[in-house]
Enzyme design. Sequence first.
Site, PDB file in Angstrom:
ATOM      1  N   LYS A  26       0.853  -1.060   0.044  1.00 36.88           N
ATOM      2  CA  LYS A  26      -0.007  -0.031  -0.024  1.00 36.88           C
ATOM      3  C   LYS A  26       1.031   1.309  -0.155  1.00 36.88           C
ATOM      4  CE  LYS A  26      -0.227  -0.189   4.986  1.00 36.88           C
ATOM      5  NZ  LYS A  26      -1.154  -0.798   6.155  1.00 36.88           N
ATOM      6  N   TYR A  49      15.015  30.960   6.699  1.00 40.20           N
ATOM      7  CA  TYR A  49      14.010  31.524   7.322  1.00 40.20           C
ATOM      8  C   TYR A  49      13.984  31.704   8.751  1.00 40.20           C
ATOM      9  CZ  TYR A  49      11.314  30.773   2.824  1.00 40.20           C
ATOM     10  OH  TYR A  49      10.998  30.740   1.459  1.00 40.20           O
TER      11      TYR A  49
HETATM   12  C1  LIG Z   1      -0.435  -2.001   6.691  1.00 41.79           C
HETATM   13  C2  LIG Z   1      -0.993  -3.214   7.442  1.00 41.79           C
HETATM   14  C3  LIG Z   1      -0.248  -4.068   7.587  1.00 41.79           C
HETATM   15  C4  LIG Z   1       1.264  -4.189   7.318  1.00 41.79           C
HETATM   16  O1  LIG Z   1       1.836  -3.924   8.578  1.00 41.79           O
HETATM   17  P1  LIG Z   1       3.606  -4.001   8.919  1.00 41.79           P
HETATM   18  O2  LIG Z   1       3.678  -3.654  10.179  1.00 41.79           O
HETATM   19  O3  LIG Z   1       4.114  -2.793   7.898  1.00 41.79           O
HETATM   20  O4  LIG Z   1       4.071  -5.238   8.523  1.00 41.79           O
HETATM   21  C5  LIG Z   1      -0.907  -5.234   8.039  1.00 41.79           C
HETATM   22  N1  LIG Z   1      -2.188  -5.404   8.223  1.00 41.79           N
HETATM   23  C6  LIG Z   1      -2.972  -4.407   7.934  1.00 41.79           C
HETATM   24  C7  LIG Z   1      -4.365  -4.335   8.095  1.00 41.79           C
HETATM   25  C8  LIG Z   1      -2.291  -2.912   7.462  1.00 41.79           C
HETATM   26  O5  LIG Z   1      -3.170  -2.131   7.340  1.00 41.79           O
END
Ligand SMILES: *Cc1c(COP(=O)(O)O)cnc(C)c1O
Length: 364
Positions: free
Chosen positions: A33, A258
């Site tokens: 993702k 800045y």
């Molecule tokens: C993002 C996500 C994961 C992955 O988690 P990691 O800690 O990056 O391994 C697993 N399950 C769900 C439901 C997620 O949203």
Amino acid sequence: MNTLYINLSHLEHNYHHIRSIIGSNVKLMGVVKANAYGGSDVEIAAHLQKIGVDYLAVATAQEGRQLRQNNIEVPILVFYPQFVNLETLFEFELEPSIYSFSLWDHLIEWTGRKKIKNHPIHLKFNTGMNRLGFELNQITELKEKLSNSVFDIRSIYSHLGYSQESSPFDLIDRQTEKFKKVVEKFTDHFTERPLFHLINTSGVFNRPDLTFDMVRCGIGLYGYANHSRWDQSLKSVMTLESKIMQIRHVKKGEYIGYDKAYRYEKDGRIAILPLGYADGISRHSGNQKNKVWINGHLAPIIGNVCMDLLMIDVTHIDCQEQDTVEFFGTHQSTSLFAENSGIISYEQLSNIGSRIKRKVIDHL
Ligand SMILES: *Cc1c(COP(=O)(O)O)cnc(C)c1O
């Protein structure tokens, strides 16, 4: 110029390391993702597909479409489908996670109209994190709805809110107990048993006894596992590099950037780099909170980080214009860099902006 290097041989190392912990009977879902945590989702998904990942997961239907349009054929779970883009889900054979009766009804109505049958879906339960998911007391009603539904239930899962906490940890145990009840209620319910899964990366390292049928790993594949001890067995996939645009000598008493945020007490030398908060380097990195690696030394970021530029102090570092500067990845851990900016590795990686060129390599 800024480059995010994506090291596929490190990805492969992490993949095999995770496989070695979970054993050959447990499936591995690669979580890609948010552009594979800021990397490059298509290249990373393609490599995971090539080395045999069982499942992939994305957050939204559009992320799934992007993979399907680039020859990714493994099953793709969509963690967080919304009430829009249903067309995309079905057109690209994406498998939505259903987390509420309203989403369920919406999908039934839609698939009915389109005469879609046997589409694979996943059921998400809330076991204590209190984010998305069905409650345990909805199981009876859910089973009724399932009995005459047109869906094919591929998996049933939940998510831990504290998977990195060292055991024994009562909240992990409480969530696990609830999930085991869900498993029990559904194990013999279907002609084809769905996959049950609970843990993410830190769960794999912390509680390998809780793998059930599959684990969902994102950050671990990219080289981090929320604990410096666990990180040691992993290799960083993403390295963010830049090059010095200009070097400037400053005189005692002069200000940098800045808002008069930094003032030289002695004559000194600064280097200006072509990336800023629009590229994912937070303003919380500025004012000596964080450092970058250059020619074997760490140089503090001074003054306020700007949108497109930032300044580092190189008074005592031998360097010149066009020299390479590393923010994190190879010489400096992304977890440490993130921590110095008050964030976590996930946030630092997924913040890496779209202006930064991604370059896939096999070794560093
Ligand atoms: C993002 C996500 C994961 C992955 O988690 P990691 O800690 O990056 O391994 C697993 N399950 C769900 C439901 C997620 O949203």
